[in-house]
Design a protein around this motif. Structure first.
Motif, PDB file in Angstrom:
ATOM      1  N   TYR A   1     106.430  34.937 -11.530  1.00  0.00           N
ATOM      2  CA  TYR A   1     106.490  34.686 -13.024  1.00  0.00           C
ATOM      3  C   TYR A   1     106.262  35.977 -13.846  1.00  0.00           C
ATOM      4  O   TYR A   1     105.227  36.525 -13.467  1.00  0.00           O
ATOM      5  CB  TYR A   1     105.497  33.722 -13.418  1.00  0.00           C
ATOM      6  N   THR A   2     107.312  36.369 -14.780  1.00  0.00           N
ATOM      7  CA  THR A   2     107.059  37.488 -15.253  1.00  0.00           C
ATOM      8  C   THR A   2     106.824  36.971 -17.003  1.00  0.00           C
ATOM      9  O   THR A   2     107.735  36.500 -17.269  1.00  0.00           O
ATOM     10  CB  THR A   2     108.165  38.490 -15.370  1.00  0.00           C
ATOM     11  N   THR A   3     105.714  37.355 -17.555  1.00  0.00           N
ATOM     12  CA  THR A   3     105.490  36.918 -19.039  1.00  0.00           C
ATOM     13  C   THR A   3     106.497  37.461 -19.820  1.00  0.00           C
ATOM     14  O   THR A   3     106.950  38.780 -19.735  1.00  0.00           O
ATOM     15  CB  THR A   3     103.874  37.343 -19.230  1.00  0.00           C
ATOM     16  N   PRO A   4     107.307  36.616 -20.798  1.00  0.00           N
ATOM     17  CA  PRO A   4     108.148  37.396 -21.815  1.00  0.00           C
ATOM     18  C   PRO A   4     107.345  38.087 -22.811  1.00  0.00           C
ATOM     19  O   PRO A   4     106.138  38.189 -23.098  1.00  0.00           O
ATOM     20  CB  PRO A   4     108.569  35.959 -22.481  1.00  0.00           C
TER      21      PRO A   4
ATOM     22  N   PRO B   1      98.231  38.319 -21.650  1.00  0.00           N
ATOM     23  CA  PRO B   1      97.807  38.811 -20.543  1.00  0.00           C
ATOM     24  C   PRO B   1      97.684  37.888 -19.467  1.00  0.00           C
ATOM     25  O   PRO B   1      96.742  36.832 -19.755  1.00  0.00           O
ATOM     26  CB  PRO B   1      96.497  39.519 -20.939  1.00  0.00           C
ATOM     27  N   LEU B   2      98.154  37.539 -18.524  1.00  0.00           N
ATOM     28  CA  LEU B   2      98.173  36.796 -17.275  1.00  0.00           C
ATOM     29  C   LEU B   2      96.936  36.793 -16.530  1.00  0.00           C
ATOM     30  O   LEU B   2      95.974  37.795 -16.387  1.00  0.00           O
ATOM     31  CB  LEU B   2      99.358  36.781 -16.419  1.00  0.00           C
TER      32      LEU B   2
ATOM     33  N   GLN C   1     102.058  29.921 -25.390  1.00  0.00           N
ATOM     34  CA  GLN C   1     101.560  29.838 -24.295  1.00  0.00           C
ATOM     35  C   GLN C   1     102.459  30.068 -23.019  1.00  0.00           C
ATOM     36  O   GLN C   1     103.499  29.371 -23.100  1.00  0.00           O
ATOM     37  CB  GLN C   1     100.829  28.453 -23.945  1.00  0.00           C
ATOM     38  N   PRO C   2     102.319  31.009 -21.929  1.00  0.00           N
ATOM     39  CA  PRO C   2     103.298  31.242 -20.909  1.00  0.00           C
ATOM     40  C   PRO C   2     103.613  30.014 -20.113  1.00  0.00           C
ATOM     41  O   PRO C   2     102.652  29.102 -19.862  1.00  0.00           O
ATOM     42  CB  PRO C   2     102.819  32.257 -20.037  1.00  0.00           C
ATOM     43  N   GLU C   3     104.805  29.501 -19.892  1.00  0.00           N
ATOM     44  CA  GLU C   3     105.190  28.425 -19.024  1.00  0.00           C
ATOM     45  C   GLU C   3     106.369  29.034 -18.285  1.00  0.00           C
ATOM     46  O   GLU C   3     107.204  29.850 -18.522  1.00  0.00           O
ATOM     47  CB  GLU C   3     105.793  27.305 -20.187  1.00  0.00           C
ATOM     48  N   LEU C   4     106.481  27.925 -17.219  1.00  0.00           N
ATOM     49  CA  LEU C   4     107.489  27.946 -16.088  1.00  0.00           C
ATOM     50  C   LEU C   4     108.355  26.666 -15.810  1.00  0.00           C
ATOM     51  O   LEU C   4     107.261  25.873 -15.486  1.00  0.00           O
ATOM     52  CB  LEU C   4     106.942  28.822 -14.752  1.00  0.00           C
TER      53      LEU C   4
ATOM     54  N   ARG D   1     101.978  25.270 -16.817  1.00  0.00           N
ATOM     55  CA  ARG D   1     101.364  26.074 -17.881  1.00  0.00           C
ATOM     56  C   ARG D   1     100.652  27.287 -16.999  1.00  0.00           C
ATOM     57  O   ARG D   1      99.934  27.013 -16.080  1.00  0.00           O
ATOM     58  CB  ARG D   1     100.309  25.403 -18.557  1.00  0.00           C
ATOM     59  N   ILE D   2     101.099  28.583 -17.297  1.00  0.00           N
ATOM     60  CA  ILE D   2     100.354  29.850 -16.772  1.00  0.00           C
ATOM     61  C   ILE D   2      99.277  30.212 -17.500  1.00  0.00           C
ATOM     62  O   ILE D   2      99.084  30.467 -18.715  1.00  0.00           O
ATOM     63  CB  ILE D   2     101.426  30.914 -16.618  1.00  0.00           C
TER      64      ILE D   2
END
Length: 240
Positions: free
Chosen positions: A17-20, A33-34, A68-71, A80-81
């Motif tokens: 996963y790469t955050t947008p 920041p992940l 919120q980062p999601e995949l 949810r990341i």
């Protein structure tokens, strides 16, 4: 661009996963920041606080609310990341009042909407390539996709609600300059951007697009776009 390995707890499939990246109002590319090593959690229902996280811009220091980062896993689970928390200034401790959502960032979708199979149209001319890209964006769920009567100086080939797109129908790989020009056009109007190319992309152009979160697609002469980077995979999974 920060990337973390993600394993879906539902099907055990592994993802990278790469955050947008979104533009801060100051213009600097900004991303949540992940939090490496933290487990992902399936999303079964949404709340305001869960959909947004506080992020500090490394360029100007501004604190703002970002998606919120999601995949979206192909098995159907929406994950949810986790991100590293940042205290937002100006809010009392323990306050439950929701932050003001910035108008320039769309709210993440719960899950991809069902779509019928994409029906491509053959590409024989440069105009056909633009038409095929417009058809694909409409299929993804973008509303009011329009083509200018003539190509403007900005080289924007397609516009839709909250989106601009460029289509490179030449026989050379799309260049870094092409990617950066599209990004600057999107930044100036606070919309997202997508790039379509018939001949692929130069390596530095792909790397820059990954860093800016620009979806890249390659089209063959059947008119079928194929995702070429993680932002394009996410767009294909979630739709507009």
């Amino acid at each position: 661009m920060e990337s973390v390995p993600v394993r879906c707890p539902a099907c055990r499939r592994d993802h990278a996963y790469t955050t947008p990246v979104y533009p801060c109002p100051c213009g600097a590319p900004t991303a949540p920041p992940l939090l490496r090593g933290a487990p992902v959690t399936p999303i079964t229902h949404r709340t305001w606080n869960d959909d947004w996280v506080t992020v500090r811009c490394s360029g100007c220091g501004r604190h703002d609310q970002w998606p919120q980062p999601e995949l979206c896993c192909p098995c159907g689970a929406v994950l949810r990341i986790p991100v590293r928390p940042v205290a937002a200034p100006g809010r009392p401790a323990g306050s439950s009042a929701p932050p003001v959502r910035p108008s320039h960032i769309p709210l993440p979708r719960t899950a991809p909407a069902p779509r019928p199979p994409f029906r491509p149209q053959a590409i024989r001319t440069a105009r056909d390539a633009v038409g095929a890209a417009a058809q694909y964006l409409t299929w993804l769920g973008y509303r009011d996709v329009v083509q200018p009567a003539g190509r403007p100086a900005s080289r924007i080939d397609l516009r839709a609600a909250g989106l601009i797109a460029q289509v490179d129908s030449t026989t050379r790989p799309t260049t870094l300059r092409d990617i950066e020009c599209l990004w600057l056009n999107a930044l100036s109007t606070s919309v997202t951007s997508v790039f379509f190319s018939l001949a692929g992309y130069a390596q530095d152009a792909r790397e820059r697009a990954d860093g800016l979160g620009i979806p890249l697609f390659v089209m063959d002469l059947t008119g079928t776009p194929q995702p070429m980077n993680p932002p394009a995979d996410e767009l294909l999974s979630s739709g507009a």
